[in-house]
Design a protein around this motif. Structure first.
Motif, PDB file in Angstrom:
ATOM      1  N   LYS A 167       1.936   2.268   2.777  1.00 23.02           N
ATOM      2  CA  LYS A 167       1.732   2.703   4.163  1.00 23.02           C
ATOM      3  C   LYS A 167       1.947   1.552   5.144  1.00 23.02           C
ATOM      4  O   LYS A 167       1.384   1.543   6.239  1.00 23.02           O
ATOM      5  CB  LYS A 167       0.321   3.271   4.326  1.00 23.02           C
ATOM      6  CG  LYS A 167       0.045   4.495   3.461  1.00 23.02           C
ATOM      7  CD  LYS A 167      -1.378   4.995   3.645  1.00 23.02           C
ATOM      8  CE  LYS A 167      -1.642   6.223   2.776  1.00 23.02           C
ATOM      9  NZ  LYS A 167      -3.046   6.700   2.917  1.00 23.02           N
ATOM     10  N   GLY A 168       2.724   0.579   4.721  1.00 28.94           N
ATOM     11  CA  GLY A 168       3.051  -0.536   5.607  1.00 28.94           C
ATOM     12  C   GLY A 168       2.236  -1.792   5.399  1.00 28.94           C
ATOM     13  O   GLY A 168       2.591  -2.866   5.900  1.00 28.94           O
ATOM     14  N   GLU A 169       1.119  -1.696   4.668  1.00 24.96           N
ATOM     15  CA  GLU A 169       0.304  -2.887   4.407  1.00 24.96           C
ATOM     16  C   GLU A 169       0.914  -3.701   3.270  1.00 24.96           C
ATOM     17  O   GLU A 169       1.474  -3.152   2.324  1.00 24.96           O
ATOM     18  CB  GLU A 169      -1.116  -2.479   4.039  1.00 24.96           C
ATOM     19  CG  GLU A 169      -1.839  -1.716   5.131  1.00 24.96           C
ATOM     20  CD  GLU A 169      -3.149  -1.122   4.622  1.00 24.96           C
ATOM     21  OE1 GLU A 169      -4.208  -1.684   4.965  1.00 24.96           O
ATOM     22  OE2 GLU A 169      -3.109  -0.137   3.881  1.00 24.96           O
ATOM     23  N   SER A 221       0.825  -1.220   0.000  1.00 32.48           N
ATOM     24  CA  SER A 221       0.000   0.000   0.000  1.00 32.48           C
ATOM     25  C   SER A 221       0.851   1.260   0.000  1.00 32.48           C
ATOM     26  O   SER A 221       0.364   2.345  -0.335  1.00 32.48           O
ATOM     27  CB  SER A 221      -0.907   0.024   1.232  1.00 32.48           C
ATOM     28  OG  SER A 221      -0.128   0.165   2.419  1.00 32.48           O
ATOM     29  N   THR A 264       8.443   8.024  -4.780  1.00 32.38           N
ATOM     30  CA  THR A 264       7.815   6.740  -4.444  1.00 32.38           C
ATOM     31  C   THR A 264       8.307   5.637  -5.376  1.00 32.38           C
ATOM     32  O   THR A 264       8.637   4.524  -4.928  1.00 32.38           O
ATOM     33  CB  THR A 264       6.288   6.861  -4.541  1.00 32.38           C
ATOM     34  OG1 THR A 264       5.833   7.874  -3.653  1.00 32.38           O
ATOM     35  CG2 THR A 264       5.612   5.536  -4.176  1.00 32.38           C
TER      36      THR A 264
END
Length: 579
Positions: free
Chosen positions: A82-84, A80, A303
């Protein structure tokens, strides 16, 4: 649908150098899904009558995986940002997709041949639904999440889709037009919460049985429908079959992606486009490779570069805009973990960008070329000499030529229309038809060829060079935008009397949408800059935001033909300095 006969398949294939590359590559492939199709590839056996990508490819990889004959590499790997993180083996992909197939058939009541629109961002559920639809024989119609309510209504009505799956972002647009969509029976939402009138996808599939028998589908049965951008009218429905998307790469072998079961491939394309289906579903999983997905709510250089440094991605696929963005950074401060193969498609890539990328990373960018109707038909294969600015040679299974208006093949160096031979036998890989539009289907054929609408040349070595569209389609950051939709949106504004939309050069996006506007006689504005912004916002709200005109020019009158038609080509030539 006409299928390849053996002599043509054999003669086309033996001309391709990658055939030799495959046989000397890796023992890992000795017992994979290719073994059962070697006779077909050699031209010794007919293409099968029945084929289903889920059972004949994905489930075969599950068997190979369970037998310990595949590297310990995931089939699907999602993050994600965001860590997922989600990782599935082929066995897990099969288990979960069978549960989703039961949701579609038992809960939603969909049957083989029914159509479903799927508008989801880069989340794991998009891939589960894709495989589930294959298992059930349901025809999947992907769409970009930037579709407006008007876009959605048109797609629901034209496709006669019985079901739609989307998320919280797009659901309000669907609700606003659902009452006008007489064929729509079921709405599924991928959401943590509930929404009135919608079934919660996540809750349903988790509680379903994984016992599901794969539908028996013919190789010519429809598997995906893609909406194209229209030039002078609404988007067309382009139908692809189990054969053109799923079986084709089994015959083409590794050609443009050049993957193995040990590889990890990352494609940054939007889920609504065929490049995503080719690269991140069919062509990668045929090879048993791992498909890597970053949710990427926004495409940002930092990113992308940080992801390439943190994860073992072997192959990167992106539109030229991606590489134009990346080379604006100091790439010497980044060390990519595993990257060794880079590809670009969707529009031509500037040679200077290729040179800058090569000088800073040591990696070449291999260009590919194709359309919604054709898939990839030209490519700079791994190991081929790179000619900056060229989109490479014809891909296996396709006889690509440059033809004139009478479908005569032109000699090297002479400009004409890029075309694919379809007679006496239509190649496996080409779309089946424009659904409900036999006139347009017929118009796309000229003599023995399907004509792409793109102009180009071929040199003495068989390399193709893109010149431009033969119609008015605008290709911006890989998005194909028809001027008609943008013009229609502009005409809805009371200040606009006439509007013409063309491409305009842009250093980052290659080209962007530019609108020429004649103001209404009853409307006056001394602040044209403010009005231009107002028109841009109007278009964003009326149609998909990526289609809005980034440039607006107010003119007193339009150049027109004697019959009153706007001469878009004159405006386009002016923008590109061709007058």
């Amino acid at each position: 649908m006409k299928i390849f006969k053996l002599p043509i398949l054999k003669s086309l294939w033996t001309q391709k150098p990658l055939y030799r590359t495959f046989h000397g590559h890796s023992k890992l492939l000795a017992s994979d899904v290719y073994s059962q199709y070697q006779a077909v590839r050699r031209g010794e056996q007919e293409i099968p009558k029945y084929f289903n990508f889920a059972s004949d490819v994905l489930d075969k990889w599950t068997e190979i995986e369970k037998a310990g004959k595949r590297p310990s590499n995931s089939a699907f790997w999602w993050i994600s940002g965001k860590g997922e993180e989600v990782k599935w083996s082929f066995e897990e992909l099969g288990f979960l997709s069978r549960k989703v197939a039961n949701v579609l058939t038992k809960v939603c009541g969909l049957q083989k041949g029914d159509r479903i629109i799927v508008v989801l961002p880069r989340i794991p559920e998009w891939w589960l639904v894709n495989v589930a639809c294959m298992r059930a024989g349901i025809v999947l119609i992907p769409g970009t999440t930037q579709l407006s309510a008007k876009d959605m209504l048109y797609r629901l009505q034209a496709s006669k889709a019985k079901c739609i799956i989307t998320d919280d972002t797009v659901a309000p647009a669907v609700d606003s037009v659902a009452s006008e969509s007489q064929f729509l029976k079921t709405k599924l939402i991928v959401s943590q919460g509930s929404r009135e009138g919608w079934l919660n996808f996540s809750e349903l599939y988790k509680n379903q049985s994984a016992d599901h028998s794969c539908a028996k589908t013919r190789i010519e049965d429809s598997v995906n429908i893609f909406f194209t951008s229209g030039t002078t009218g609404s988007p067309k429905m382009t139908e692809h079959s189990q054969g053109s998307l799923g079986f084709r790469p089994l015959l083409s072998e590794r050609y443009w992606l050049d993957l193995t079961p040990s590889d990890v491939i990352w494609n940054t394309a939007d889920t609504g486009w065929i490049l995503n289906s080719l690269t991140s579903v069919f062509d990668a999983w045929v090879f048993g490779s791992c498909i890597f997905v970053h949710q990427l709510p926004q495409i940002e250089s930092a990113t992308i570069l940080n992801t390439l440094c943190r994860f073992p991605i072997d192959t990167l696929v992106g539109v030229p805009t991606l590489y134009r963005m990346l080379v604006q950074n100091d790439l010497s401060s980044y060390k990519f973990m595993n990257l060794k193969h880079c590809m670009s498609g969707g529009e031509p890539l500037n040679p200077e960008v290729m040179e800058k990328w090569k000088s800073q990373t040591g990696l070449d960018i291999h260009e590919v070329y194709g359309q919604t109707e054709t898939g990839i038909i030209c490519s700079v294969f791994k190991g081929m000499k790179i000619k900056p600015g060229s989109m490479g040679k014809a891909a296996p299974l396709f006889d690509v030529q440059v033809v004139d208006k009478n479908a005569n093949i032109l000699p090297p160096g002479q400009q004409g229309e890029i075309a694919v031979r379809i007679k006496p036998i239509r190649p496996l890989g080409l779309f089946s038809e424009y659904i409900d539009n036999p006139k347009k289907t017929a118009e796309s054929e000229r003599g023995d060829f399907y004509v792409t609408g793109d102009r180009g040349t071929m040199d003495e070595d068989g390399y193709f060079w893109f010149i431009g569209r033969d119609d008015d389609i605008i290709i911006s950051s890989g998005y194909r935008i028809g001027p008609f939709e943008v013009e229609s949106a502009l005409m809805e504004h009371p200040a606009v009397a006439e509007a013409a939309v063309v491409s305009s050069p842009d250093p980052l996006r290659g080209e962007v949408v530019k609108a020429f506007v004649v103001l209404s006689a009853t409307f006056s504005s001394s602040d044209q800059e403010h009005l231009a912004c107002e028109l841009q916002e109007h278009v964003k709200k009326t149609t998909a935001p990526y289609k809005y005109p980034r440039k607006v020019e107010f003119v007193q009158q339009m150049p027109k033909t004697i019959t009153g038609k706007i001469k878009r080509h004159e405006l386009r030539n002016k923008e590109w300095g061709r007058m």
